[in-house]
Motif scaffolding. Structure first.
Motif, PDB file in Angstrom:
ATOM      1  N   ARG A 111     -19.599   4.630 -30.142  1.00 46.58           N
ATOM      2  CA  ARG A 111     -20.925   4.129 -29.789  1.00 46.58           C
ATOM      3  C   ARG A 111     -20.857   2.723 -29.187  1.00 46.58           C
ATOM      4  O   ARG A 111     -21.490   2.451 -28.168  1.00 46.58           O
ATOM      5  N   ILE A 112     -20.094   1.828 -29.822  1.00 50.44           N
ATOM      6  CA  ILE A 112     -20.067   0.463 -29.297  1.00 50.44           C
ATOM      7  C   ILE A 112     -19.306   0.388 -27.970  1.00 50.44           C
ATOM      8  O   ILE A 112     -19.678  -0.372 -27.079  1.00 50.44           O
ATOM      9  N   TYR A 113     -18.255   1.194 -27.825  1.00 55.11           N
ATOM     10  CA  TYR A 113     -17.532   1.182 -26.548  1.00 55.11           C
ATOM     11  C   TYR A 113     -18.369   1.829 -25.447  1.00 55.11           C
ATOM     12  O   TYR A 113     -18.283   1.432 -24.284  1.00 55.11           O
ATOM     13  N   SER A 114     -19.209   2.791 -25.809  1.00 54.79           N
ATOM     14  CA  SER A 114     -20.136   3.364 -24.830  1.00 54.79           C
ATOM     15  C   SER A 114     -21.154   2.323 -24.398  1.00 54.79           C
ATOM     16  O   SER A 114     -21.504   2.224 -23.216  1.00 54.79           O
ATOM     17  N   GLY A 115     -21.631   1.524 -25.366  1.00 57.30           N
ATOM     18  CA  GLY A 115     -22.545   0.441 -25.027  1.00 57.30           C
ATOM     19  C   GLY A 115     -21.898  -0.573 -24.115  1.00 57.30           C
ATOM     20  O   GLY A 115     -22.539  -1.110 -23.206  1.00 57.30           O
ATOM     21  N   SER A 116     -20.606  -0.805 -24.317  1.00 55.08           N
ATOM     22  CA  SER A 116     -19.868  -1.723 -23.451  1.00 55.08           C
ATOM     23  C   SER A 116     -19.764  -1.179 -22.033  1.00 55.08           C
ATOM     24  O   SER A 116     -19.966  -1.904 -21.052  1.00 55.08           O
ATOM     25  N   VAL A 117     -19.465   0.114 -21.923  1.00 60.35           N
ATOM     26  CA  VAL A 117     -19.329   0.753 -20.608  1.00 60.35           C
ATOM     27  C   VAL A 117     -20.656   0.734 -19.851  1.00 60.35           C
ATOM     28  O   VAL A 117     -20.712   0.399 -18.665  1.00 60.35           O
ATOM     29  N   LEU A 118     -21.738   1.074 -20.538  1.00 64.08           N
ATOM     30  CA  LEU A 118     -23.038   1.188 -19.875  1.00 64.08           C
ATOM     31  C   LEU A 118     -23.647  -0.168 -19.512  1.00 64.08           C
ATOM     32  O   LEU A 118     -24.436  -0.261 -18.570  1.00 64.08           O
ATOM     33  N   SER A 119     -23.293  -1.202 -20.256  1.00 62.29           N
ATOM     34  CA  SER A 119     -23.862  -2.529 -19.986  1.00 62.29           C
ATOM     35  C   SER A 119     -22.935  -3.410 -19.161  1.00 62.29           C
ATOM     36  O   SER A 119     -23.372  -4.410 -18.597  1.00 62.29           O
ATOM     37  N   GLY A 120     -21.654  -3.032 -19.131  1.00 58.37           N
ATOM     38  CA  GLY A 120     -20.686  -3.867 -18.430  1.00 58.37           C
ATOM     39  C   GLY A 120     -20.290  -5.105 -19.215  1.00 58.37           C
ATOM     40  O   GLY A 120     -19.683  -6.022 -18.680  1.00 58.37           O
ATOM     41  N   VAL A 121     -20.629  -5.130 -20.503  1.00 55.11           N
ATOM     42  CA  VAL A 121     -20.318  -6.256 -21.377  1.00 55.11           C
ATOM     43  C   VAL A 121     -19.050  -5.933 -22.161  1.00 55.11           C
ATOM     44  O   VAL A 121     -18.982  -4.915 -22.848  1.00 55.11           O
ATOM     45  N   GLN A 122     -18.065  -6.799 -22.072  1.00 56.11           N
ATOM     46  CA  GLN A 122     -16.814  -6.574 -22.777  1.00 56.11           C
ATOM     47  C   GLN A 122     -16.972  -6.938 -24.244  1.00 56.11           C
ATOM     48  O   GLN A 122     -17.589  -7.947 -24.584  1.00 56.11           O
ATOM     49  N   ILE A 123     -16.425  -6.103 -25.125  1.00 54.94           N
ATOM     50  CA  ILE A 123     -16.508  -6.380 -26.559  1.00 54.94           C
ATOM     51  C   ILE A 123     -15.180  -6.949 -27.042  1.00 54.94           C
ATOM     52  O   ILE A 123     -14.116  -6.607 -26.528  1.00 54.94           O
ATOM     53  N   SER A 124     -15.269  -7.800 -28.043  1.00 59.14           N
ATOM     54  CA  SER A 124     -14.062  -8.430 -28.580  1.00 59.14           C
ATOM     55  C   SER A 124     -13.384  -7.485 -29.573  1.00 59.14           C
ATOM     56  O   SER A 124     -14.009  -6.583 -30.130  1.00 59.14           O
ATOM     57  N   HIS A 125     -12.105  -7.737 -29.794  1.00 61.38           N
ATOM     58  CA  HIS A 125     -11.367  -6.948 -30.782  1.00 61.38           C
ATOM     59  C   HIS A 125     -11.938  -7.166 -32.179  1.00 61.38           C
ATOM     60  O   HIS A 125     -11.923  -6.258 -33.008  1.00 61.38           O
ATOM     61  N   TRP A 126     -12.451  -8.379 -32.412  1.00 61.81           N
ATOM     62  CA  TRP A 126     -13.053  -8.672 -33.714  1.00 61.81           C
ATOM     63  C   TRP A 126     -14.218  -7.738 -34.002  1.00 61.81           C
ATOM     64  O   TRP A 126     -14.366  -7.230 -35.113  1.00 61.81           O
ATOM     65  N   LEU A 127     -15.054  -7.520 -33.004  1.00 64.43           N
ATOM     66  CA  LEU A 127     -16.220  -6.660 -33.180  1.00 64.43           C
ATOM     67  C   LEU A 127     -15.795  -5.225 -33.488  1.00 64.43           C
ATOM     68  O   LEU A 127     -16.338  -4.579 -34.381  1.00 64.43           O
ATOM     69  N   ALA A 128     -14.818  -4.729 -32.744  1.00 70.44           N
ATOM     70  CA  ALA A 128     -14.324  -3.368 -32.971  1.00 70.44           C
ATOM     71  C   ALA A 128     -13.747  -3.231 -34.378  1.00 70.44           C
ATOM     72  O   ALA A 128     -13.991  -2.220 -35.072  1.00 70.44           O
ATOM     73  N   ILE A 129     -12.990  -4.232 -34.816  1.00 71.20           N
ATOM     74  CA  ILE A 129     -12.400  -4.198 -36.158  1.00 71.20           C
ATOM     75  C   ILE A 129     -13.481  -4.179 -37.228  1.00 71.20           C
ATOM     76  O   ILE A 129     -13.427  -3.381 -38.174  1.00 71.20           O
TER      77      ILE A 129
END
Length: 287
Positions: A142-160
């Motif tokens: 879900r969060i990586y899909s949000g990153s793809v659709l918004s073009g906003v890169q997510i940090s590794h901290w957030l994924a962890i």
């Protein structure tokens, strides 16, 4: 109402994780992101609902022995099987069509998520530990899909942190299954390879790691420089309080079967979440 219950609209709250990347990136008020993200939210919701129908059909006989799940529409007979499968097809087609019209990478992520959950429904959910990681990985999709659709890169901290939090919720749910099955009824096949002591130890480990990881996130140079603030650590108090309350619900009340219901109904959790959002907003957006 039986079919509304069948697709579990209340579970769509999980799909708000698709908006998480823009919030943490300080871009929650850049409205250009929202048309794609809202469509992505519904694509995920339709996909999840289709999988819920398939899962409920597969488990309808076992669910009739469960003290809570026996009231599900297919298990209770309130929903017709043929109508349910027609609804499943419509939801699946709608989900894939939306994803196809949005972004190729989002379509790939959503398709993998769907296939993984179909595999979960047809047997992987019976494998202990594997079942928990599959449930938890859904939030990462879900969060990586949000990153793809918004073009906003997510940090590794957030994924962890998202992965750790979702593991905590999945473990608490398995503990609830064990508590419900303490009279000898096996609520879930994978529960045979769990016991309360093992789950309790894992919950304690993940709860501690979540808090430490969040603190490290708030003070990491990468985050403080990108968000231009040194005060993000102030939001930690709400994370600690929220984790403690969830553990209290799990260990003391022994009522952790539905994380979504807790999120929507528990006043302490709601106030803690609102406090975290408001403090995060004030630090990132106002400061």
């Amino acid at each position: 109402m039986a079919y509304i219950k069948l697709i579990r609209v209340h579970q769509w709250a999980k799909n708000t994780f698709i908006f998480v990347p823009i919030f943490f990136a300080g871009q929650a008020f850049e409205w250009d992101h929202y048309p794609n993200l809202i469509q992505g939210f519904f694509a995920f919701s339709f996909m999840a609902s289709a999988i819920y129908i398939l899962n409920d059909y597969r488990d309808r006989e076992v669910d009739r022995l469960h003290p809570k799940k026996r009231f599900r529409p297919l298990a209770s007979g309130a929903a017709n099987v043929y109508v349910s499968f027609a609804l499943l097809g419509a939801l699946l087609a709608s989900s894939l069509f939306i994803a196809f019209s949005l972004d190729r990478n989002f379509l790939i992520l959503l398709s993998i998520y769907g296939l993984m959950n179909v595999a979960y429904t047809f047997g992987l959910k019976n494998l202990s530990i594997v079942d928990i990681f599959i449930v938890a990985s859904g939030f990462l999709f879900r969060i990586y899909s949000g990153s793809v659709l918004s073009g906003v890169q997510i940090s590794h901290w957030l994924a962890i942190m998202v992965m750790l939090l979702s593991l905590l919720l999945a473990l608490a749910k398995r503990r609830d299954d064990l508590v419900l099955g303490k009279d000898g009824n096996v609520v879930r096949k994978s529960s045979r390879n769990y016991n309360v002591e093992f789950i309790n130890a894992c919950l304690a480990i993940f709860a501690g790691i979540i808090i430490v990881a969040y603190i490290m996130y708030t003070v990491s140079p990468e985050v403080t420089q990108r968000l231009n603030t040194q005060w993000l650590f102030g939001t930690t108090i709400f994370v600690i309080a929220g984790v403690m309350r969830y553990l209290q619900i799990t260990f003391v009340s022994e009522n952790s079967g539905s994380p979504t219901a807790i999120l929507l109904k528990d006043k302490f959790i709601i106030l803690t979440l609102l406090g975290w959002i408001v403090s995060f907003y004030l630090i990132i957006y106002i400061h």
